[in-house]
Design an enzyme around this catalytic site. Structure first.
Site, PDB file in Angstrom:
ATOM      1  N   GLU A  34       0.860  -1.194   0.000  1.00  0.00           N
ATOM      2  CA  GLU A  34       0.000   0.000   0.000  1.00  0.00           C
ATOM      3  C   GLU A  34       0.890   1.236   0.000  1.00  0.00           C
ATOM      4  O   GLU A  34       1.760   1.371   0.840  1.00  0.00           O
ATOM      5  CB  GLU A  34      -0.909  -0.029   1.242  1.00  0.00           C
ATOM      6  CG  GLU A  34      -1.663   1.259   1.524  1.00  0.00           C
ATOM      7  CD  GLU A  34      -2.541   1.724   0.361  1.00  0.00           C
ATOM      8  OE1 GLU A  34      -3.361   0.942  -0.122  1.00  0.00           O
ATOM      9  OE2 GLU A  34      -2.358   2.886  -0.088  1.00  0.00           O
ATOM     10  N   ASN A  42     -10.116   3.956  -0.933  1.00  0.00           N
ATOM     11  CA  ASN A  42     -11.454   4.549  -1.013  1.00  0.00           C
ATOM     12  C   ASN A  42     -12.497   3.669  -0.375  1.00  0.00           C
ATOM     13  O   ASN A  42     -13.584   4.126  -0.041  1.00  0.00           O
ATOM     14  CB  ASN A  42     -11.859   4.750  -2.477  1.00  0.00           C
ATOM     15  CG  ASN A  42     -11.450   6.103  -2.979  1.00  0.00           C
ATOM     16  OD1 ASN A  42     -11.200   7.010  -2.191  1.00  0.00           O
ATOM     17  ND2 ASN A  42     -11.397   6.236  -4.273  1.00  0.00           N
ATOM     18  N   GLY A  49     -23.560   0.244   1.309  1.00  0.00           N
ATOM     19  CA  GLY A  49     -23.580  -1.179   1.619  1.00  0.00           C
ATOM     20  C   GLY A  49     -23.086  -2.002   0.449  1.00  0.00           C
ATOM     21  O   GLY A  49     -22.391  -1.489  -0.431  1.00  0.00           O
ATOM     22  N   VAL A 156       4.237   0.926  -5.724  1.00  0.00           N
ATOM     23  CA  VAL A 156       4.678   0.177  -6.902  1.00  0.00           C
ATOM     24  C   VAL A 156       4.767   1.136  -8.086  1.00  0.00           C
ATOM     25  O   VAL A 156       3.817   1.856  -8.390  1.00  0.00           O
ATOM     26  CB  VAL A 156       3.711  -0.987  -7.210  1.00  0.00           C
ATOM     27  CG1 VAL A 156       4.074  -1.653  -8.527  1.00  0.00           C
ATOM     28  CG2 VAL A 156       3.732  -1.996  -6.065  1.00  0.00           C
ATOM     29  N   GLU A 256     -26.294   9.331  -0.035  1.00  0.00           N
ATOM     30  CA  GLU A 256     -26.888   8.062  -0.463  1.00  0.00           C
ATOM     31  C   GLU A 256     -27.744   7.411   0.616  1.00  0.00           C
ATOM     32  O   GLU A 256     -28.925   7.128   0.413  1.00  0.00           O
ATOM     33  CB  GLU A 256     -25.763   7.096  -0.843  1.00  0.00           C
ATOM     34  CG  GLU A 256     -26.280   5.936  -1.624  1.00  0.00           C
ATOM     35  CD  GLU A 256     -26.244   6.217  -3.112  1.00  0.00           C
ATOM     36  OE1 GLU A 256     -25.313   5.768  -3.753  1.00  0.00           O
ATOM     37  OE2 GLU A 256     -27.152   6.895  -3.608  1.00  0.00           O
ATOM     38  N   ARG A 280     -27.648   8.100 -10.120  1.00  0.00           N
ATOM     39  CA  ARG A 280     -26.751   9.194  -9.757  1.00  0.00           C
ATOM     40  C   ARG A 280     -26.590  10.165 -10.906  1.00  0.00           C
ATOM     41  O   ARG A 280     -26.504  11.379 -10.702  1.00  0.00           O
ATOM     42  CB  ARG A 280     -25.389   8.617  -9.370  1.00  0.00           C
ATOM     43  CG  ARG A 280     -25.453   7.922  -8.044  1.00  0.00           C
ATOM     44  CD  ARG A 280     -24.155   7.253  -7.691  1.00  0.00           C
ATOM     45  NE  ARG A 280     -24.207   6.813  -6.302  1.00  0.00           N
ATOM     46  CZ  ARG A 280     -23.258   6.119  -5.710  1.00  0.00           C
ATOM     47  NH1 ARG A 280     -22.181   5.778  -6.389  1.00  0.00           N
ATOM     48  NH2 ARG A 280     -23.366   5.763  -4.459  1.00  0.00           N
ATOM     49  N   HIS A 383     -16.766  11.112  -8.009  1.00  0.00           N
ATOM     50  CA  HIS A 383     -16.904  10.093  -6.980  1.00  0.00           C
ATOM     51  C   HIS A 383     -16.300   8.752  -7.363  1.00  0.00           C
ATOM     52  O   HIS A 383     -15.746   8.044  -6.532  1.00  0.00           O
ATOM     53  CB  HIS A 383     -18.387   9.911  -6.676  1.00  0.00           C
ATOM     54  CG  HIS A 383     -18.652   8.909  -5.604  1.00  0.00           C
ATOM     55  ND1 HIS A 383     -18.015   8.958  -4.386  1.00  0.00           N
ATOM     56  CD2 HIS A 383     -19.475   7.834  -5.559  1.00  0.00           C
ATOM     57  CE1 HIS A 383     -18.431   7.952  -3.638  1.00  0.00           C
ATOM     58  NE2 HIS A 383     -19.313   7.250  -4.338  1.00  0.00           N
ATOM     59  N   GLU A 413     -11.975  -1.137  -8.371  1.00  0.00           N
ATOM     60  CA  GLU A 413     -12.240   0.065  -9.164  1.00  0.00           C
ATOM     61  C   GLU A 413     -11.230   0.277 -10.295  1.00  0.00           C
ATOM     62  O   GLU A 413     -11.514   0.982 -11.267  1.00  0.00           O
ATOM     63  CB  GLU A 413     -12.288   1.304  -8.250  1.00  0.00           C
ATOM     64  CG  GLU A 413     -12.825   2.541  -8.962  1.00  0.00           C
ATOM     65  CD  GLU A 413     -12.967   3.746  -8.063  1.00  0.00           C
ATOM     66  OE1 GLU A 413     -12.824   3.612  -6.833  1.00  0.00           O
ATOM     67  OE2 GLU A 413     -13.215   4.846  -8.606  1.00  0.00           O
ATOM     68  N   GLY A 426     -23.733   0.762  -3.906  1.00  0.00           N
ATOM     69  CA  GLY A 426     -23.716  -0.589  -3.342  1.00  0.00           C
ATOM     70  C   GLY A 426     -23.043  -1.609  -4.235  1.00  0.00           C
ATOM     71  O   GLY A 426     -22.722  -2.705  -3.794  1.00  0.00           O
TER      72      GLY A 426
END
Ligand code: ADP
Length: 448
Positions: A34, A42, A49, A156, A256, A280, A383, A413, A426
């Site tokens: 990390e 994030n 949820g 990295v 949300e 959204r 976002h 992501e 979610g």
């Protein structure tokens, strides 16, 4: 830090942690790297949820759901642009991911709903704690119990490729550069919402938007993969979150959960202007049309009690309060009569189960009637980045001819395609657990 592991996992968010645990349980020796001082990426900021269909949790709540509906609604929400093979894998492995978490003592046995979904399939802890922090804390307990090596402050910079295979990484540590050898490498590096240059490259219109992302969300994994010939997809598909509190120097993702539990959105006068639980993309467009003023989430004590995070936002001064609606309007700078009328109309719509004004059909189980009343000023912010590296359902990173790049995997992501042009609330947490598990399994298979 050793010089060789079975797999190097880049990134300590939901995808990286899940993959590490799964890989370890299959007998591999992973290391998690990390770059930030803080673990969790994030993922720690996720609030609503984890979506899944056909779960026992849903049945306990008397909700009969189907993978097919989950698939269709996600495809519709994503403008039919979703990668359908990834979406199929995702929906059909969602319930297993909830079970897998439960097997690890991570219970998500409460349910809520997010925009674009027709039934309650957003699983969350019964404490109603925001999902992200909860999940990272719980996954880290598993990482600690298994004594998996996890290093922060290691970035990295490059993938090592030998004879067409990815065989390790080059990284920067506090003590200088290192090379780490591995049989496989997983990109679990998250998105690029905090990289203004990269955003500007694909979406010039967004380069000055604030972001809800942590500062490390700079798209490193995408650049690392491109350097070894990976294809990228949907890079211009950026989700702007409609309801972000951004009046301080930190952008807080608030809306949300509050909307899902029954809050409404009003304009500067105090009038509703949109179906608050539309996607959204559509809610953002409606707020942008107000002309830069942003909008206000309006809710009452009953709704507040269902969303723990509001306490925190109140504590740091982001929530306006009034004993009655007129007092709230004055406090928030809205028109008192208009707001009072708007809420009366809304409560009538809730009672009738019919929102004739904006056709909202979900998140309307509770009226706004129990003082004190609350308002939070919100506006859209960057976002989530739907685009990223191309993978197949086995999480193998693909080259420009759609052939797997040997030894290189990606989950979370950093991957593009699953969400089409709009990610449903979610679905990102679900993506990290579902594809994190898959990556752990597929790296094991690859290394057999
Ligand atoms: P996901 O939700 O897909 O798991 P997150 O954003 O939660 O993604 O986590 C990704 C993590 O990867 C973040 O903590 C981020 O700081 C980390 N990261 C990004 N780029 C690098 C890099 N080059 N080296 C190490 N870690 C990285």
């Amino acid at each position: 830090l050793k010089t060789t592991y079975d797999v190097v996992i880049i990134g300590s968010g939901g995808a990286g942690l899940t993959a590490a645990i799964q890989a370890h349980e299959l007998g591999l020796k992973p290391v998690i790297l990390e770059k930030m001082p803080k673990i969790g990426g994030n993922t720690t900021r996720a609030s609503s949820g984890m979506n899944a269909a056909e779960t026992n949790v849903q049945l306990h709540h008397h909700i009969v759901d189907s993978f097919g509906d989950f698939y269709d609604e996600t495809l519709k929400g994503g403008g039919n642009l979703n990668n359908q093979a990834l979406l199929k894998f995702f929906t059909e492995h969602s319930a297993l991911a909830i079970d897998w978490l439960a097997d690890h003592g991570i219970e998500l046995d409460d349910l809520t709903i997010t925009g674009g979904m027709s039934v309650m399939r957003t699983h969350r802890p019964s404490s109603m704690a925001p999902i992200g922090g909860f999940l990272v804390t719980e996954l880290l307990k598993q990482v600690a119990a298994a004594k998996l090596p996890l290093f922060t402050d290691i970035k990295v910079d490059q993938l090592v490729q030998t004879d067409g295979k990815i065989t390790g990484v080059k990284a920067t540590t506090a003590n200088g550069a290192v090379t780490i050898n591995a049989g496989a490498v997983l990109l679990a590096t998250g998105g690029f919402g905090a990289n203004k240059a990269l955003l500007g490259k694909y979406r010039d219109d967004l380069k000055n938007y604030q972001t809800t992302n942590q500062p490390g969300a700079t798209g490193d994994g995408i650049l690392l993969a491109e350097a070894v010939g990976a294809k990228v997809v949907d890079m211009d598909q950026v989700q702007v979150h409609p309801t972000v509190q951004q009046d301080t120097d930190h952008a807080y993702l608030i809306g949300e959960a509050v909307r899902g539990e029954g809050a409404i959105l009003v304009d500067q006068q105090g009038k509703r202007f949109v179906n608050e639980l539309d996607t959204r993309k559509n809610v953002t467009a409606a707020i942008d049309q107000l002309g830069g003023t942003g909008a206000y989430l309006i809710f009452d004590r009953g709704i507040r009690d269902r969303v723990k995070a509001v306490e925190f936002y109140d504590h740091i001064g982001l929530v306006k309060t009034g004993a009655d609606l007129a007092a709230l309007a004055t406090e928030a700078g809205l028109d008192a009569d208009t707001l009072t009328q708007t809420v009366a109309d809304w409560n009538q719509a809730v009672a009738n189960h019919a929102d004739t004004a904006f056709k909202r059909t979900t998140g309307m189980d509770r009226d706004i009637a129990k003082g004190p009343f609350y308002a939070i000023h919100i506006a859209p912010a960057v976002h989530y980045t739907m685009g990223g590296v191309g993978i197949n359902p086995a999480t193998q990173v693909l080259d420009k001819q759609d052939q797997p790049i040997n030894g290189l995997f990606a989950a979370g992501e950093v991957v593009g395609g699953l969400h089409g042009n709009n990610r449903i609330g979610g679905n990102s947490i679900a993506e990290t657990v579902i594809f994190g598990r898959q990556a752990g399994q597929q790296m094991f298979k690859y290394l057999q």
